[in-house]
Scaffold this active site. Structure first.
Site, PDB file in Angstrom:
ATOM      1  N   HIS A 145      32.582  34.699  37.309  1.00  0.00           N
ATOM      2  CA  HIS A 145      32.556  35.383  38.530  1.00  0.00           C
ATOM      3  C   HIS A 145      32.648  36.899  38.173  1.00  0.00           C
ATOM      4  O   HIS A 145      32.819  37.381  36.800  1.00  0.00           O
ATOM      5  CB  HIS A 145      33.742  35.243  39.619  1.00  0.00           C
ATOM      6  CG  HIS A 145      33.422  35.738  40.981  1.00  0.00           C
ATOM      7  ND1 HIS A 145      32.176  35.613  41.612  1.00  0.00           N
ATOM      8  CD2 HIS A 145      34.308  36.265  41.685  1.00  0.00           C
ATOM      9  CE1 HIS A 145      32.377  35.924  42.941  1.00  0.00           C
ATOM     10  NE2 HIS A 145      33.576  36.543  42.963  1.00  0.00           N
ATOM     11  N   ASP A 150      35.650  31.867  43.548  1.00  0.00           N
ATOM     12  CA  ASP A 150      34.262  31.882  43.549  1.00  0.00           C
ATOM     13  C   ASP A 150      33.748  31.693  42.192  1.00  0.00           C
ATOM     14  O   ASP A 150      34.283  32.030  41.178  1.00  0.00           O
ATOM     15  CB  ASP A 150      34.027  33.191  44.195  1.00  0.00           C
ATOM     16  CG  ASP A 150      34.343  33.821  45.582  1.00  0.00           C
ATOM     17  OD1 ASP A 150      35.157  32.763  46.149  1.00  0.00           O
ATOM     18  OD2 ASP A 150      34.368  34.998  45.964  1.00  0.00           O
ATOM     19  N   HIS A 191      41.409  34.999  42.615  1.00  0.00           N
ATOM     20  CA  HIS A 191      41.086  36.329  42.088  1.00  0.00           C
ATOM     21  C   HIS A 191      41.112  37.408  43.076  1.00  0.00           C
ATOM     22  O   HIS A 191      41.633  37.178  44.217  1.00  0.00           O
ATOM     23  CB  HIS A 191      39.528  36.183  41.465  1.00  0.00           C
ATOM     24  CG  HIS A 191      38.404  35.967  42.834  1.00  0.00           C
ATOM     25  ND1 HIS A 191      38.722  35.041  43.552  1.00  0.00           N
ATOM     26  CD2 HIS A 191      37.531  36.816  43.038  1.00  0.00           C
ATOM     27  CE1 HIS A 191      37.599  34.845  44.406  1.00  0.00           C
ATOM     28  NE2 HIS A 191      36.943  36.063  44.132  1.00  0.00           N
ATOM     29  N   HIS A 199      39.346  39.683  44.647  1.00  0.00           N
ATOM     30  CA  HIS A 199      38.283  40.171  45.936  1.00  0.00           C
ATOM     31  C   HIS A 199      39.075  39.852  47.010  1.00  0.00           C
ATOM     32  O   HIS A 199      39.876  39.114  47.268  1.00  0.00           O
ATOM     33  CB  HIS A 199      37.101  39.135  45.732  1.00  0.00           C
ATOM     34  CG  HIS A 199      36.053  39.846  44.623  1.00  0.00           C
ATOM     35  ND1 HIS A 199      35.121  39.210  44.134  1.00  0.00           N
ATOM     36  CD2 HIS A 199      35.901  40.812  43.911  1.00  0.00           C
ATOM     37  CE1 HIS A 199      34.579  39.589  43.225  1.00  0.00           C
ATOM     38  NE2 HIS A 199      35.204  40.708  42.997  1.00  0.00           N
ATOM     39  N   HIS A 235      33.009  28.736  51.826  1.00  0.00           N
ATOM     40  CA  HIS A 235      32.672  30.173  51.511  1.00  0.00           C
ATOM     41  C   HIS A 235      31.323  30.628  51.870  1.00  0.00           C
ATOM     42  O   HIS A 235      30.606  31.356  51.140  1.00  0.00           O
ATOM     43  CB  HIS A 235      32.934  30.672  49.965  1.00  0.00           C
ATOM     44  CG  HIS A 235      33.198  31.869  49.663  1.00  0.00           C
ATOM     45  ND1 HIS A 235      32.194  32.653  49.089  1.00  0.00           N
ATOM     46  CD2 HIS A 235      33.982  32.628  49.613  1.00  0.00           C
ATOM     47  CE1 HIS A 235      32.421  33.949  48.731  1.00  0.00           C
ATOM     48  NE2 HIS A 235      33.794  33.782  49.025  1.00  0.00           N
ATOM     49  N   ASP A 277      38.813  39.226  50.042  1.00  0.00           N
ATOM     50  CA  ASP A 277      38.449  38.071  51.005  1.00  0.00           C
ATOM     51  C   ASP A 277      39.620  36.731  50.649  1.00  0.00           C
ATOM     52  O   ASP A 277      39.370  35.795  51.227  1.00  0.00           O
ATOM     53  CB  ASP A 277      36.994  37.479  51.297  1.00  0.00           C
ATOM     54  CG  ASP A 277      36.441  37.420  49.907  1.00  0.00           C
ATOM     55  OD1 ASP A 277      36.600  37.906  48.906  1.00  0.00           O
ATOM     56  OD2 ASP A 277      35.379  36.274  49.675  1.00  0.00           O
ATOM     57  N   HIS A 278      39.942  37.054  49.248  1.00  0.00           N
ATOM     58  CA  HIS A 278      40.821  35.984  48.648  1.00  0.00           C
ATOM     59  C   HIS A 278      42.378  36.282  48.635  1.00  0.00           C
ATOM     60  O   HIS A 278      43.234  35.301  48.281  1.00  0.00           O
ATOM     61  CB  HIS A 278      40.435  35.414  47.396  1.00  0.00           C
ATOM     62  CG  HIS A 278      38.973  34.913  47.278  1.00  0.00           C
ATOM     63  ND1 HIS A 278      38.887  33.413  47.285  1.00  0.00           N
ATOM     64  CD2 HIS A 278      37.682  35.362  47.407  1.00  0.00           C
ATOM     65  CE1 HIS A 278      37.581  33.088  47.507  1.00  0.00           C
ATOM     66  NE2 HIS A 278      37.030  34.413  47.744  1.00  0.00           N
TER      67      HIS A 278
HETATM   68 ZN   LIG Z   1      34.810  36.816  44.969  1.00  0.00          ZN
END
Ligand SMILES: [Zn+2]
Length: 326
Positions: free
Chosen positions: A165, A235, A85, A87, A293, A89-90
């Site tokens: 999510h 996530d 996805h 976000h 995570h 941090d990914h």
């Molecule tokens: Zn996320």
């Protein structure tokens, strides 16, 4: 006697060669185990799956290319990247990695599987820097809320399924396709079967020796092991609907951002707790659970893993640079 020992030594060496020949390594390396913000010890999400002759990159948080170098991953062998996805941090490490491939003179095409917006983000970054990549980027859009097959060949099938999510998010499964029969190495050595014929025998073929005698496959092999399956879930809030997709996985990676006393926080942010990740692993009857995570509030992870193991004992912490057999 000396002659006999030589024969035994020769056979042992031969068996060892056969043995190494039949090993197909499936293992996962964790490159990042932190949640939204990195810490001095932990990077944002990224993992690299080694399926014997291929590497698949799953998520690509900031700093992933440094982690690939630090842990000596042959990252030019990565031809497929899966982004769960958008976000930061990914995926915020992706552009950097793509530019590095260009600077290293990569020619091979690179496949990227993600939400459709990623294509626009990368295109703008390339345009703004006046870069025309030396290799082709092949984007594969994953439509919101869909479970579908993403990649298939003779050896592996890769699929995605929706997670729960705040933005469209998908989990991935990597399934070994042909589980080949196990060679009985003593038999193979006794009959001095040429190495070129082993591939056919592993697929179920018989062996005809130099006198014309047929040795049926059932005498040369044993049943194959169950196909290996790796499932990746990050996530996601607690969501038992994913169980059918990850059922019987050899290794399940499931996020566990919080300990269970922060369940309300997890529900609100659509993340999972230790107990929730373990409950999903139990429901899906997976062999092994890997959690990651982790919220930056946990310096030390002993209590995190201990709490997880109260529900699912065969659980491990995702640690940067560690590899996990599948
Ligand atoms: Zn996320």
């Amino acid at each position: 006697l000396l002659f006999k020992w030589n024969i035994i030594a020769f056979r042992t060496v031969q068996s060892y060669n056969y043995f190494t020949f039949i090993i197909m390594k499936w293992e996962l390396m964790v490159l990042g185990s932190s949640s939204a913000t990195p810490t001095s010890e932990r990077n944002p999400s990224a993992q690299v799956l080694n399926c014997g002759d291929r590497l698949f990159l799953i998520d690509c948080g900031e700093g992933t290319q440094m982690q690939l170098r630090k842990f000596k991953v042959k990252f030019q062998r990565i031809d497929h990247i899966f982004i769960s996805h958008l976000h930061g941090d990914h995926y915020l490490g992706l552009a950097g990695l793509l530019f590095t491939y260009h600077l290293l003179g990569r020619k091979k095409g690179l496949h990227i599987y993600s939400n459709p917006e990623l294509r626009e983000i990368i295109d703008l970054q390339l345009k703004a820097s006046g870069t025309r990549l030396l290799y082709s980027l092949i984007f594969h859009d994953i439509p919101e809320n869909k479970a579908l097959s993403l990649f298939e060949d003779k050896k592996i099938g890769i699929s995605c399924f929706p997670l729960l999510h705040r933005v469209p998010t998908h989990g991935f499964t990597f399934r070994q396709k042909i589980a080949e029969r196990n060679l009985i190495k003593e038999k193979i050595a006794d009959l001095e079967i040429p190495i070129q014929q082993l591939a056919t025998i592993k697929k179920g073929g018989d062996f005809t020796d130099k006198y014309g005698k047929i040795h049926p496959n059932s005498e040369l092999t044993t049943a194959p092991p169950a196909p290996r399956i790796f499932a990746y879930c990050s996530d996601t809030g607690f969501n038992p609907k994913i169980v059918p997709y990850i059922k019987n996985a050899s290794l399940l990676y499931h996020e566990a951002t919080f300990m269970h006393n922060m369940r309300a926080n997890a529900d609100e942010k659509q993340h999972s707790t230790t107990i929730q990740a373990a409950t999903i692993a139990k429901k899906a009857q997976v062999n092994k659970l890997l959690i990651g995570h982790f919220s930056a509030r946990y310096d030390e992870l002993t209590e995190v893993i201990e709490e997880t193991r109260t529900v699912f004992p065969d659980a491990e912490l995702a640690i940067e640079g560690n590899t996990y057999k599948i």
